[in-house]
Design a protein around this motif. Structure first.
Motif, PDB file in Angstrom:
ATOM      1  N   LEU A 176      10.635  -4.932  -8.314  1.00 11.89           N
ATOM      2  CA  LEU A 176       9.393  -4.199  -8.561  1.00 11.89           C
ATOM      3  C   LEU A 176       8.366  -4.463  -7.464  1.00 11.89           C
ATOM      4  CD1 LEU A 176       9.006  -4.706 -12.432  1.00 11.89           C
ATOM      5  CD2 LEU A 176       9.779  -2.662 -11.223  1.00 11.89           C
ATOM      6  N   PHE A 177       8.241  -5.710  -7.033  1.00 11.87           N
ATOM      7  CA  PHE A 177       7.281  -6.052  -5.980  1.00 11.87           C
ATOM      8  C   PHE A 177       7.669  -5.394  -4.668  1.00 11.87           C
ATOM      9  CE2 PHE A 177       5.891  -9.149  -2.645  1.00 11.87           C
ATOM     10  CZ  PHE A 177       4.525  -8.902  -2.761  1.00 11.87           C
ATOM     11  N   THR A 178       8.947  -5.454  -4.328  1.00 16.71           N
ATOM     12  CA  THR A 178       9.411  -4.828  -3.090  1.00 16.71           C
ATOM     13  C   THR A 178       9.199  -3.323  -3.114  1.00 16.71           C
ATOM     14  OG1 THR A 178      11.101  -6.551  -2.854  1.00 16.71           O
ATOM     15  CG2 THR A 178      11.381  -4.566  -1.529  1.00 16.71           C
ATOM     16  N   ALA A 179       9.514  -2.691  -4.250  1.00 16.74           N
ATOM     17  CA  ALA A 179       9.337  -1.239  -4.367  1.00 16.74           C
ATOM     18  C   ALA A 179       7.868  -0.855  -4.226  1.00 16.74           C
ATOM     19  CB  ALA A 179       9.888  -0.758  -5.709  1.00 16.74           C
ATOM     20  N   LEU A 180       6.979  -1.642  -4.829  1.00 23.55           N
ATOM     21  CA  LEU A 180       5.550  -1.345  -4.753  1.00 23.55           C
ATOM     22  C   LEU A 180       5.041  -1.460  -3.318  1.00 23.55           C
ATOM     23  CD1 LEU A 180       2.822  -0.772  -6.088  1.00 23.55           C
ATOM     24  CD2 LEU A 180       2.597  -3.239  -6.507  1.00 23.55           C
ATOM     25  N   VAL A 181       5.396  -2.564  -2.644  1.00 24.05           N
ATOM     26  CA  VAL A 181       4.943  -2.761  -1.261  1.00 24.05           C
ATOM     27  C   VAL A 181       5.536  -1.685  -0.349  1.00 24.05           C
ATOM     28  CG1 VAL A 181       4.957  -4.350   0.713  1.00 24.05           C
ATOM     29  CG2 VAL A 181       4.609  -5.238  -1.603  1.00 24.05           C
ATOM     30  N   TRP A 182       6.813  -1.372  -0.545  1.00 22.78           N
ATOM     31  CA  TRP A 182       7.453  -0.325   0.265  1.00 22.78           C
ATOM     32  C   TRP A 182       6.750   1.008   0.092  1.00 22.78           C
ATOM     33  CZ3 TRP A 182      10.083   3.913  -1.966  1.00 22.78           C
ATOM     34  CH2 TRP A 182      10.725   4.758  -1.038  1.00 22.78           C
ATOM     35  N   PHE A 183       6.421   1.361  -1.153  1.00 21.92           N
ATOM     36  CA  PHE A 183       5.754   2.637  -1.411  1.00 21.92           C
ATOM     37  C   PHE A 183       4.383   2.677  -0.733  1.00 21.92           C
ATOM     38  CE2 PHE A 183       2.935   5.362  -3.861  1.00 21.92           C
ATOM     39  CZ  PHE A 183       3.670   6.540  -3.932  1.00 21.92           C
ATOM     40  N   VAL A 184       3.620   1.585  -0.852  1.00 29.38           N
ATOM     41  CA  VAL A 184       2.282   1.537  -0.251  1.00 29.38           C
ATOM     42  C   VAL A 184       2.368   1.652   1.266  1.00 29.38           C
ATOM     43  CG1 VAL A 184       0.260   0.080   0.137  1.00 29.38           C
ATOM     44  CG2 VAL A 184       1.242   0.260  -2.156  1.00 29.38           C
ATOM     45  N   LEU A 185       3.303   0.929   1.875  1.00 34.04           N
ATOM     46  CA  LEU A 185       3.426   0.957   3.329  1.00 34.04           C
ATOM     47  C   LEU A 185       3.933   2.301   3.841  1.00 34.04           C
ATOM     48  CD1 LEU A 185       4.968  -2.559   4.130  1.00 34.04           C
ATOM     49  CD2 LEU A 185       2.612  -1.820   4.492  1.00 34.04           C
ATOM     50  N   THR A 186       4.758   2.965   3.062  1.00 33.75           N
ATOM     51  CA  THR A 186       5.416   4.186   3.531  1.00 33.75           C
ATOM     52  C   THR A 186       4.637   5.458   3.236  1.00 33.75           C
ATOM     53  OG1 THR A 186       7.552   3.093   3.170  1.00 33.75           O
ATOM     54  CG2 THR A 186       7.599   5.468   3.518  1.00 33.75           C
ATOM     55  N   PHE A 187       3.988   5.514   2.080  1.00 36.96           N
ATOM     56  CA  PHE A 187       3.440   6.787   1.626  1.00 36.96           C
ATOM     57  C   PHE A 187       1.927   6.813   1.451  1.00 36.96           C
ATOM     58  CE2 PHE A 187       7.833   6.682  -0.020  1.00 36.96           C
ATOM     59  CZ  PHE A 187       8.322   7.837   0.568  1.00 36.96           C
ATOM     60  N   THR A 188       1.233   5.733   1.708  1.00 39.67           N
ATOM     61  CA  THR A 188      -0.209   5.729   1.461  1.00 39.67           C
ATOM     62  C   THR A 188      -0.998   5.510   2.750  1.00 39.67           C
ATOM     63  OG1 THR A 188      -0.423   3.349   1.057  1.00 39.67           O
ATOM     64  CG2 THR A 188       0.246   4.726  -0.806  1.00 39.67           C
ATOM     65  N   MET A 189      -2.286   5.849   2.677  1.00 35.52           N
ATOM     66  CA  MET A 189      -3.181   5.638   3.804  1.00 35.52           C
ATOM     67  C   MET A 189      -3.345   4.154   4.110  1.00 35.52           C
ATOM     68  SD  MET A 189      -5.007   7.153   6.067  1.00 35.52           S
ATOM     69  CE  MET A 189      -5.242   8.816   5.418  1.00 35.52           C
ATOM     70  N   ILE A 190      -3.294   3.325   3.063  1.00 35.15           N
ATOM     71  CA  ILE A 190      -3.413   1.883   3.264  1.00 35.15           C
ATOM     72  C   ILE A 190      -2.290   1.390   4.170  1.00 35.15           C
ATOM     73  CG2 ILE A 190      -3.277  -0.363   2.114  1.00 35.15           C
ATOM     74  CD1 ILE A 190      -4.614   0.880  -0.309  1.00 35.15           C
ATOM     75  N   GLY A 191      -1.075   1.850   3.909  1.00 29.13           N
ATOM     76  CA  GLY A 191       0.056   1.432   4.730  1.00 29.13           C
ATOM     77  C   GLY A 191      -0.077   1.887   6.169  1.00 29.13           C
ATOM     78  N   ARG A 192      -0.454   3.141   6.380  1.00 33.23           N
ATOM     79  CA  ARG A 192      -0.594   3.650   7.745  1.00 33.23           C
ATOM     80  C   ARG A 192      -1.691   2.911   8.506  1.00 33.23           C
ATOM     81  NH1 ARG A 192       0.657   8.468   4.928  1.00 33.23           N
ATOM     82  NH2 ARG A 192      -1.536   9.017   4.579  1.00 33.23           N
ATOM     83  N   ARG A 193      -2.766   2.596   7.803  1.00 29.66           N
ATOM     84  CA  ARG A 193      -3.844   1.851   8.456  1.00 29.66           C
ATOM     85  C   ARG A 193      -3.433   0.422   8.776  1.00 29.66           C
ATOM     86  NH1 ARG A 193      -9.270   3.817   5.096  1.00 29.66           N
ATOM     87  NH2 ARG A 193      -9.410   5.888   6.091  1.00 29.66           N
ATOM     88  N   LEU A 194      -2.626  -0.181   7.903  1.00 24.56           N
ATOM     89  CA  LEU A 194      -2.168  -1.544   8.165  1.00 24.56           C
ATOM     90  C   LEU A 194      -1.291  -1.591   9.421  1.00 24.56           C
ATOM     91  CD1 LEU A 194      -2.245  -4.426   6.926  1.00 24.56           C
ATOM     92  CD2 LEU A 194      -0.035  -3.909   5.892  1.00 24.56           C
ATOM     93  N   TYR A 195      -0.394  -0.612   9.571  1.00 26.43           N
ATOM     94  CA  TYR A 195       0.414  -0.533  10.787  1.00 26.43           C
ATOM     95  C   TYR A 195      -0.481  -0.337  12.016  1.00 26.43           C
ATOM     96  CZ  TYR A 195       4.991  -0.250   8.472  1.00 26.43           C
ATOM     97  OH  TYR A 195       6.134  -0.538   7.770  1.00 26.43           O
ATOM     98  N   ALA A 196      -1.509   0.490  11.877  1.00 25.03           N
ATOM     99  CA  ALA A 196      -2.416   0.734  12.999  1.00 25.03           C
ATOM    100  C   ALA A 196      -3.167  -0.531  13.369  1.00 25.03           C
ATOM    101  CB  ALA A 196      -3.397   1.847  12.634  1.00 25.03           C
ATOM    102  N   VAL A 197      -3.602  -1.289  12.363  1.00 25.76           N
ATOM    103  CA  VAL A 197      -4.330  -2.544  12.607  1.00 25.76           C
ATOM    104  C   VAL A 197      -3.460  -3.533  13.364  1.00 25.76           C
ATOM    105  CG1 VAL A 197      -5.247  -4.587  11.446  1.00 25.76           C
ATOM    106  CG2 VAL A 197      -5.954  -2.317  10.693  1.00 25.76           C
ATOM    107  N   GLY A 198      -2.183  -3.633  12.974  1.00 26.55           N
ATOM    108  CA  GLY A 198      -1.291  -4.565  13.663  1.00 26.55           C
ATOM    109  C   GLY A 198      -0.865  -4.087  15.035  1.00 26.55           C
ATOM    110  N   GLY A 199      -0.703  -2.759  15.193  1.00 29.15           N
ATOM    111  CA  GLY A 199      -0.238  -2.222  16.465  1.00 29.15           C
ATOM    112  C   GLY A 199      -1.297  -2.235  17.542  1.00 29.15           C
ATOM    113  N   ASN A 200      -2.524  -1.866  17.190  1.00 30.00           N
ATOM    114  CA  ASN A 200      -3.623  -1.825  18.168  1.00 30.00           C
ATOM    115  C   ASN A 200      -4.945  -1.983  17.419  1.00 30.00           C
ATOM    116  OD1 ASN A 200      -5.539  -1.203  20.174  1.00 30.00           O
ATOM    117  ND2 ASN A 200      -4.133   0.226  21.177  1.00 30.00           N
TER     118      ASN A 200
END
Length: 402
Positions: A255-279
């Protein structure tokens, strides 16, 4: 999607010709950089199956053995998934095992007096407070996360020794013990849950594939990985013959993995987190609150470690001051095997989960083959170094291609 919010997996090494639809780079999608951990896991299971069959031992592919491996890896997998998030954000946390140990000590030390659930809440608050402290020192003082969390790892382990007075603590109240057993040791018939998860993953993967093709865009590696994951879940359900019993920590992990995967893959929070780490600078200029996302990653990582510590204490109904020592290295190794970048901006919790399963499949295989602990450490270390080398070479090759 802006350039600041794109992950490395979304950027094609060679741009398409002007006016032409981008081509899907199938070689990259199925290359070692993207699928290496899955290939390694399948190869390891195949080799162990052949060896155990040759030696006349129980079938390695039995549902009982596979679910046992998943159960053994569940606590480390929970921490590794959260570690992936903090690595994506561009930071690092070496203190996860110590945080899990202090959470376990707080739970065991207070459960008899406070009750189980109040003690659980206290343990999680302590764990998240340590994560917030780590993040505040890194972000406000400007000290490297590796140094900060190395210090807190040692300091928190010292707190465990002080709190326990250097001796093992255990729960005495029979009702609390029964609650702990139910919380950690419960078993569930998860056949239909696994089948449903497999169908959902297949639908999401195939849907993403069709959407990309219809829009004239290149197929994303995540779509292929999701489809493969769905097929693997359905295969596990089919192999169980309709009876698939999973322990409670495995359900929590899923359940925890599915929740984190969904947030990182399909939400604005996930896209922003990747952006924060990338640049981080580009993310800041685009209006993203970089500080908030980095602090959030630290708190999530420590909170997940605290929950793993609660499960660890509930499993044993006691805590040894040396409990979980060295587990942080296994957690980080699982993330590295999953291809998570140590420099931020790239990572997949599903591949991290595969990395954790790979490590514990190795350990399980060593136990079946009666290999000593010395050989286990040597081979596991070689696997991690080889995996890091493959990902580094793959990144260098893609950089030259650009």
């Amino acid at each position: 999607m802006t350039m600041a919010s794109q992950t490395p997996a979304d950027i094609s090494p060679v741009g398409p010709a002007k006016g032409a639809a981008p081509r899907t780079n199938w070689k990259r999608i199925f290359g070692l950089r993207e699928m290496g951990v899955y290939y390694a896991l399948m190869l390891l299971i195949f080799v162990l199956t052949v060896i155990t069959t040759y030696l006349g031992q129980d079938n390695y592919l039995s549902i009982q053995n596979l679910t046992n491996v998943i159960y053994q890896s569940s606590l480390v997998a929970i921490m590794a998934v959260a570690m992936t998030v903090i690595l994506i954000s561009g930071n690092f946390d070496l203190s996860v095992a110590s945080v899990a140990a202090i959470a376990a000590a707080v739970l065991v030390g207070n459960a008899d007096a406070m009750g189980f659930w109040p003690a659980v809440c206290l343990a999680l608050v302590v764990a998240m407070a340590i994560g917030l402290l780590n993040g505040a020192i890194v972000e406000f003082v400007g000290i490297n996360a590796f140094i900060v969390t190395l210090g807190t790892m040692t300091a928190v382990r010292g707190l465990v020794l002080i709190y326990t007075d250097g001796r093992s603590l255990s729960v005495k109240d029979p009702e609390i013990i029964a609650t702990m057993k139910a919380f950690e040791g419960g078993k569930y018939d998860a056949f239909w849950l696994v089948v449903a998860g497999g169908l959902i993953c297949l639908a999401l993967g195939i849907g993403s594939f069709v959407k990309s093709r219809n829009a004239g865009k290149a197929v994303r590696p995540a779509a292929v990985g999701t489809t493969i994951g769905g097929a693997a879940l359905l295969l596990l359900g089919y192999g169980s013959g309709g009876e698939l019993v999973l322990r409670t920590p495995v359900v929590y992990m899923a359940l925890f993995t599915a929740l984190v995967w969904f947030v990182l893959t399909f939400t604005m929070i996930g896209r922003r987190l990747y952006a924060v780490g990338g640049n981080p600078e580009a993310a800041r200029l685009s209006g993203i609150n970089v500080l908030r996302y980095k602090l959030m990653a630290f708190v999530l990582c420590s909170g997940a470690a605290g929950f793993a510590g609660v499960l660890f204490a509930s499993r044993l109904r006691s805590i040894n001051p040396a409990g979980l020592t060295g587990a942080e290295l296994t957690v980080i190794a699982a993330a590295i095997l999953g291809g998570t970048s140590l420099f931020g901006g790239a990572g997949s919790v599903i591949k991290t989960l595969a990395g954790a399963l790979l490590l514990y499949s190795l350990t399980n295989g060593f136990n079946i083959l009666n290999l000593g602990a010395n050989w286990q450490g040597l081979i596991e270390g070689i696997v991690v170094v080889v995996a890091a080398a493959i990902y580094t070479v793959g990144n260098n090759g893609r950089a030259k291609g650009r």
